[in-house]
Scaffold this motif. Structure first.
Motif, PDB file in Angstrom:
ATOM      1  N   SER A 117      30.786  35.206  43.577  1.00 42.94           N
ATOM      2  CA  SER A 117      29.744  36.647  44.091  1.00 42.94           C
ATOM      3  C   SER A 117      30.272  37.833  44.418  1.00 42.94           C
ATOM      4  O   SER A 117      31.879  38.162  45.128  1.00 42.94           O
ATOM      5  N   ARG A 118      29.936  38.448  44.752  1.00 41.88           N
ATOM      6  CA  ARG A 118      30.414  39.780  45.016  1.00 41.88           C
ATOM      7  C   ARG A 118      30.777  39.522  46.903  1.00 41.88           C
ATOM      8  O   ARG A 118      32.324  39.618  47.211  1.00 41.88           O
ATOM      9  N   LEU A 119      29.660  39.451  47.682  1.00 42.72           N
ATOM     10  CA  LEU A 119      30.009  38.165  49.428  1.00 42.72           C
ATOM     11  C   LEU A 119      31.574  37.651  48.808  1.00 42.72           C
ATOM     12  O   LEU A 119      31.898  38.307  50.298  1.00 42.72           O
ATOM     13  N   ARG A 120      31.886  37.002  48.383  1.00 41.00           N
ATOM     14  CA  ARG A 120      33.230  36.013  48.534  1.00 41.00           C
ATOM     15  C   ARG A 120      34.621  37.104  48.246  1.00 41.00           C
ATOM     16  O   ARG A 120      35.016  36.634  49.303  1.00 41.00           O
ATOM     17  N   VAL A 121      34.183  37.754  46.760  1.00 44.97           N
ATOM     18  CA  VAL A 121      35.161  38.558  47.125  1.00 44.97           C
ATOM     19  C   VAL A 121      35.060  39.576  47.788  1.00 44.97           C
ATOM     20  O   VAL A 121      36.229  39.803  47.866  1.00 44.97           O
ATOM     21  N   LEU A 122      33.919  40.232  48.831  1.00 44.51           N
ATOM     22  CA  LEU A 122      34.525  40.618  49.519  1.00 44.51           C
ATOM     23  C   LEU A 122      35.239  40.312  50.734  1.00 44.51           C
ATOM     24  O   LEU A 122      36.141  40.982  51.845  1.00 44.51           O
ATOM     25  N   LEU A 123      34.767  39.223  51.205  1.00 44.53           N
ATOM     26  CA  LEU A 123      35.684  38.284  52.521  1.00 44.53           C
ATOM     27  C   LEU A 123      36.889  37.923  52.421  1.00 44.53           C
ATOM     28  O   LEU A 123      37.503  37.692  53.182  1.00 44.53           O
TER      29      LEU A 123
ATOM     30  N   GLU B 191      41.341  45.580  39.809  1.00 45.10           N
ATOM     31  CA  GLU B 191      41.638  44.245  38.703  1.00 45.10           C
ATOM     32  C   GLU B 191      41.646  42.557  39.621  1.00 45.10           C
ATOM     33  O   GLU B 191      40.900  41.952  38.982  1.00 45.10           O
ATOM     34  N   MET B 192      41.963  42.846  40.945  1.00 40.19           N
ATOM     35  CA  MET B 192      42.011  41.747  41.461  1.00 40.19           C
ATOM     36  C   MET B 192      40.428  41.031  41.682  1.00 40.19           C
ATOM     37  O   MET B 192      40.533  39.785  42.202  1.00 40.19           O
ATOM     38  N   GLU B 193      39.177  42.376  41.661  1.00 36.82           N
ATOM     39  CA  GLU B 193      38.216  41.757  41.624  1.00 36.82           C
ATOM     40  C   GLU B 193      38.029  41.238  40.571  1.00 36.82           C
ATOM     41  O   GLU B 193      36.478  40.620  40.999  1.00 36.82           O
ATOM     42  N   GLU B 194      38.182  41.857  39.194  1.00 38.01           N
ATOM     43  CA  GLU B 194      37.485  41.293  38.385  1.00 38.01           C
ATOM     44  C   GLU B 194      37.516  40.231  38.045  1.00 38.01           C
ATOM     45  O   GLU B 194      36.505  39.955  37.608  1.00 38.01           O
ATOM     46  N   ALA B 195      39.613  39.710  38.594  1.00 38.41           N
ATOM     47  CA  ALA B 195      39.778  38.398  38.317  1.00 38.41           C
ATOM     48  C   ALA B 195      38.638  37.154  38.980  1.00 38.41           C
ATOM     49  O   ALA B 195      38.476  36.150  38.620  1.00 38.41           O
ATOM     50  N   ALA B 196      38.119  38.156  39.950  1.00 37.32           N
ATOM     51  CA  ALA B 196      38.040  36.856  40.947  1.00 37.32           C
ATOM     52  C   ALA B 196      36.072  36.548  40.360  1.00 37.32           C
ATOM     53  O   ALA B 196      36.202  35.698  40.403  1.00 37.32           O
ATOM     54  N   TRP B 197      35.924  38.106  39.849  1.00 36.17           N
ATOM     55  CA  TRP B 197      34.883  37.730  39.194  1.00 36.17           C
ATOM     56  C   TRP B 197      34.480  37.028  38.126  1.00 36.17           C
ATOM     57  O   TRP B 197      33.729  36.072  38.227  1.00 36.17           O
ATOM     58  N   ILE B 198      35.442  37.015  37.818  1.00 37.27           N
ATOM     59  CA  ILE B 198      35.700  35.725  35.933  1.00 37.27           C
ATOM     60  C   ILE B 198      35.882  34.958  36.337  1.00 37.27           C
ATOM     61  O   ILE B 198      35.686  34.007  35.681  1.00 37.27           O
ATOM     62  N   ASP B 199      36.502  34.271  37.796  1.00 35.59           N
ATOM     63  CA  ASP B 199      36.505  33.003  38.064  1.00 35.59           C
ATOM     64  C   ASP B 199      35.016  32.364  38.597  1.00 35.59           C
ATOM     65  O   ASP B 199      35.030  31.510  38.809  1.00 35.59           O
TER      66      ASP B 199
END
Length: 299
Positions: free
Chosen positions: A201-207, A190-198
């Motif tokens: 990128s995948r790299l930013r979500v990972l870091l 859920e947290m990753e999907e919320a960050a994608w909506i905002d």
């Protein structure tokens, strides 16, 4: 179900109170510690005995170490082994070489292992499961089968007899990728999907999101990689020839000669070698245990 009361009992009235409190059973005494400690304490002592023997032997003389039956306690503290080890001109160089190789291996496994583990955990691409299975299959291949091909590759790259020959094969391990993958699978999406909506990128979500939550896995990979690299002897013995490129484990073998061995120096050198390992484990003990007992090794 009705209760019949006899006339004699009615005339007698209710039973008189004696004023005595009900008898209380004595509470069972509880141990101030878990009963499991009665089993774990002797086991911990058994595992600590070799380390204690190593420490005691490092302050003995060669005559006391070679005595039969062996002496269990030094007659006097002798620091000749430590003076011999620390006075060796090459010992600081060996220590620095081991530190450089271990530090680079730890950092590269944290970086590349987390990237690979996140890709296998969150990204679906053609052949991902097959590639994951092949990678895990390499974990069961013994080193004796791969050391000759690895040596030939390092020779083609011109890295033999350099620290690069020790660093390149340890840049990333299948176990690091697998451990990160298992830990990332246990994290909610859920947290990753919320960050994608905002718009992340995948790299930013990972870091920014995933890695701060993966501190137990990071500590576990760091400790295990440091242990395996710091204590490695077989591969440096094959890839390194010049004493200026020796690691600490390889340098300690020079204290053992064909006809004479300075066992006090060997024991003192091993004590110095073990200290960084103990410090690394103690610093990451809580997060290391948390990773193993939570979700880091779930299937």
């Amino acid at each position: 179900m009705t209760t019949h009361v006899t006339p004699a009992r009615k005339a007698a009235g209710p039973a008189p109170r004696t004023g005595r409190s009900p008898v209380r059973r004595p509470r069972a005494r509880r141990l101030p510690f878990s009963p499991w400690h009665l089993v774990l304490a002797p086991l911990a002592l058994a595992f600590a005995l070799p380390l204690l023997w190593l420490l005691l032997s490092s302050v003995m003389t060669n005559a006391e170490i070679n005595r039969f039956p062996p002496a269990l306690w030094p007659e006097s503290v002798d620091l000749g082994g430590y003076r011999y080890v620390l006075g060796n001109a090459m010992f600081p160089r060996w220590f620095a070489n081991s530190l450089v190789v271990s530090a680079v291996a730890v950092l590269s496994n944290l970086l590349l292992g987390s990237l690979g583990g996140y890709a296998f955990a969150r990204m679906r691409f053609a052949g991902s499961r097959v590639l994951l299975g092949l990678m895990l299959a390499t974990m069961v291949i013994p080193f004796q089968l791969t050391m000759i091909p690895t040596f030939l590759v390092m020779k083609r790259l011109g890295l033999i007899d350099t620290l690069g020959a020790l660093i390149v094969p340890a840049l990333v391990t299948p176990f690091a990728v697998f451990l990160f993958r298992q830990f990332f699978l246990s994290l909610p999406r859920e947290m990753e999907e919320a960050a994608w909506i905002d718009g992340c990128s995948r790299l930013r979500v990972l870091l920014s999101i995933v890695l701060p939550l993966a501190r137990p896995a990071l500590a576990t990979v760091a400790v295990l990689t440091f242990l395996s690299t710091w204590n490695d002897l077989t591969w440096p013995l094959i890839a390194i020839n010049h004493d200026t490129q020796y690691t600490l484990q390889l340098g300690l073998t020079t204290f053992q000669g064909q006809h004479h061995t300075r066992w006090s120096a060997v024991m003192a050198g091993n004590v110095v070698t073990v200290l960084p390992v103990l410090v690394a484990f103690l610093l990451a003990q809580k997060t290391f245990i948390q990773s193993l007992t939570s979700s880091g090794l779930k299937g």
